[in-house]
Write a protein that holds these residues in place. Sequence first.
Motif, PDB file in Angstrom:
ATOM      1  N   ASP A   1       1.039  14.861 -13.269  1.00  0.00           N
ATOM      2  CA  ASP A   1      -0.204  14.657 -12.519  1.00  0.00           C
ATOM      3  C   ASP A   1      -0.231  13.300 -11.808  1.00  0.00           C
ATOM      4  OD1 ASP A   1      -0.480  13.060 -14.739  1.00  0.00           O
ATOM      5  OD2 ASP A   1      -2.477  13.764 -15.269  1.00  0.00           O
ATOM      6  N   MET A   2       0.926  12.616 -11.766  1.00  0.00           N
ATOM      7  CA  MET A   2       1.005  11.313 -11.103  1.00  0.00           C
ATOM      8  C   MET A   2       1.572  11.485  -9.691  1.00  0.00           C
ATOM      9  SD  MET A   2       3.058   7.792 -12.082  1.00  0.00           S
ATOM     10  CE  MET A   2       4.206   8.744 -13.005  1.00  0.00           C
ATOM     11  N   ASP A   3       0.786  11.064  -8.689  1.00  0.00           N
ATOM     12  CA  ASP A   3       1.237  11.088  -7.300  1.00  0.00           C
ATOM     13  C   ASP A   3       1.858   9.750  -6.962  1.00  0.00           C
ATOM     14  OD1 ASP A   3       0.420  13.702  -6.685  1.00  0.00           O
ATOM     15  OD2 ASP A   3      -1.633  13.037  -6.338  1.00  0.00           O
ATOM     16  N   ILE A   4       2.991   9.793  -6.252  1.00  0.00           N
ATOM     17  CA  ILE A   4       3.738   8.592  -5.894  1.00  0.00           C
ATOM     18  C   ILE A   4       3.955   8.586  -4.387  1.00  0.00           C
ATOM     19  CG2 ILE A   4       5.911   7.327  -6.180  1.00  0.00           C
ATOM     20  CD1 ILE A   4       6.168   8.833  -8.920  1.00  0.00           C
ATOM     21  N   ARG A   5       3.563   7.503  -3.749  1.00  0.00           N
ATOM     22  CA  ARG A   5       3.758   7.306  -2.305  1.00  0.00           C
ATOM     23  C   ARG A   5       4.873   6.295  -2.156  1.00  0.00           C
ATOM     24  NH1 ARG A   5       4.167   6.285   2.509  1.00  0.00           N
ATOM     25  NH2 ARG A   5       2.608   6.488   4.140  1.00  0.00           N
ATOM     26  N   LEU A   6       5.898   6.610  -1.338  1.00  0.00           N
ATOM     27  CA  LEU A   6       7.021   5.696  -1.148  1.00  0.00           C
ATOM     28  C   LEU A   6       6.573   4.467  -0.359  1.00  0.00           C
ATOM     29  CD1 LEU A   6       9.871   8.260  -0.440  1.00  0.00           C
ATOM     30  CD2 LEU A   6       9.390   7.036  -2.568  1.00  0.00           C
TER      31      LEU A   6
ATOM     32  N   SER B   1       0.296   5.919  -6.944  1.00  0.00           N
ATOM     33  CA  SER B   1       1.175   4.777  -7.176  1.00  0.00           C
ATOM     34  C   SER B   1       2.033   4.606  -5.933  1.00  0.00           C
ATOM     35  CB  SER B   1       2.076   5.026  -8.382  1.00  0.00           C
ATOM     36  OG  SER B   1       1.328   5.012  -9.558  1.00  0.00           O
ATOM     37  N   VAL B   2       2.072   3.412  -5.400  1.00  0.00           N
ATOM     38  CA  VAL B   2       2.928   3.102  -4.256  1.00  0.00           C
ATOM     39  C   VAL B   2       4.160   2.447  -4.857  1.00  0.00           C
ATOM     40  CG1 VAL B   2       3.115   1.848  -2.088  1.00  0.00           C
ATOM     41  CG2 VAL B   2       0.906   2.821  -2.781  1.00  0.00           C
ATOM     42  N   ALA B   3       5.334   3.064  -4.635  1.00  0.00           N
ATOM     43  CA  ALA B   3       6.503   2.671  -5.412  1.00  0.00           C
ATOM     44  C   ALA B   3       7.785   2.625  -4.592  1.00  0.00           C
ATOM     45  CB  ALA B   3       6.679   3.654  -6.574  1.00  0.00           C
ATOM     46  N   VAL B   4       8.737   1.913  -5.146  1.00  0.00           N
ATOM     47  CA  VAL B   4      10.111   1.956  -4.672  1.00  0.00           C
ATOM     48  C   VAL B   4      10.841   2.848  -5.667  1.00  0.00           C
ATOM     49  CG1 VAL B   4      12.215   0.624  -4.277  1.00  0.00           C
ATOM     50  CG2 VAL B   4       9.985  -0.333  -3.636  1.00  0.00           C
ATOM     51  N   CYS B   5      11.526   3.868  -5.151  1.00  0.00           N
ATOM     52  CA  CYS B   5      12.200   4.835  -6.024  1.00  0.00           C
ATOM     53  C   CYS B   5      13.702   4.832  -5.756  1.00  0.00           C
ATOM     54  CB  CYS B   5      11.627   6.230  -5.802  1.00  0.00           C
ATOM     55  SG  CYS B   5       9.878   6.369  -6.256  1.00  0.00           S
TER      56      CYS B   5
ATOM     57  N   SER C   1       9.476   2.275  -9.448  1.00  0.00           N
ATOM     58  CA  SER C   1       8.742   1.087  -9.886  1.00  0.00           C
ATOM     59  C   SER C   1       7.540   0.917  -8.974  1.00  0.00           C
ATOM     60  CB  SER C   1       9.629  -0.157  -9.796  1.00  0.00           C
ATOM     61  OG  SER C   1      10.729  -0.027 -10.646  1.00  0.00           O
ATOM     62  N   SER C   2       6.374   0.893  -9.571  1.00  0.00           N
ATOM     63  CA  SER C   2       5.136   0.792  -8.804  1.00  0.00           C
ATOM     64  C   SER C   2       4.941  -0.604  -8.249  1.00  0.00           C
ATOM     65  CB  SER C   2       3.958   1.174  -9.701  1.00  0.00           C
ATOM     66  OG  SER C   2       2.743   1.055  -8.999  1.00  0.00           O
ATOM     67  N   ILE C   3       4.522  -0.663  -6.984  1.00  0.00           N
ATOM     68  CA  ILE C   3       4.191  -1.929  -6.320  1.00  0.00           C
ATOM     69  C   ILE C   3       2.681  -2.153  -6.400  1.00  0.00           C
ATOM     70  CG2 ILE C   3       4.201  -3.141  -4.086  1.00  0.00           C
ATOM     71  CD1 ILE C   3       7.001  -2.662  -5.117  1.00  0.00           C
ATOM     72  N   GLU C   4       1.940  -1.056  -6.197  1.00  0.00           N
ATOM     73  CA  GLU C   4       0.479  -1.110  -6.202  1.00  0.00           C
ATOM     74  C   GLU C   4      -0.075   0.301  -6.313  1.00  0.00           C
ATOM     75  OE1 GLU C   4      -1.167  -2.368  -2.413  1.00  0.00           O
ATOM     76  OE2 GLU C   4       0.611  -1.594  -1.390  1.00  0.00           O
TER      77      GLU C   4
END
Length: 169
Positions: A38-43, A95-99, A85-88
């Motif tokens: 249920d976690m959404d991640i935006r690059l 979660s805005v992340a680098v994957c 890894s989440s940035i913000e």
Amino acid sequence: VFLVLVSLVLAAIKYFGLIDLGTGALQVVDGDSLRRGDMDIRLHGIDAPEYRQTCRDKHDSDYPCGKQATNALRGLVGKQEVSCSSIETDRYGRSVAVCRIGGLEINGERVRLGWAVAYPRHSLSYVRMEAEARRARRGIWAGNFEKPEDYRARKHLVQGNLGNRKPPD
């Protein structure tokens, strides 16, 4: 009191992007978004064509660049183990992340292959990769396209959705 304090500290760490989101299989949502459970991640630092967005190819014909950008990310990610890894956290709660897949950073690879543009308002990390993709006419750079950010703004204006608080396509 201790449990409440620990919960607040963990929430603050996640909010300010100091937490590893873990490793595992992810579902591709669109050209720059992923989901794990249920976690959404935006690059972070990139912007890909929206799923329903069309572009013009080198022959000036329309093609579904948003779907192709999504499929390109699916091909890159596959069923591989992805670490993020989440940035913000963005205004939609994502979660805005680098994957990464092993040593390959997905965010940069999306831009390098031409299926996303650098998002310099959020990061300058991918500007050189965008210039390389543009020169090589890779992905969306092979033809003409509207920047995803401009496409979203135009779409919301036309649809009268300026007050809409749900994430874009």
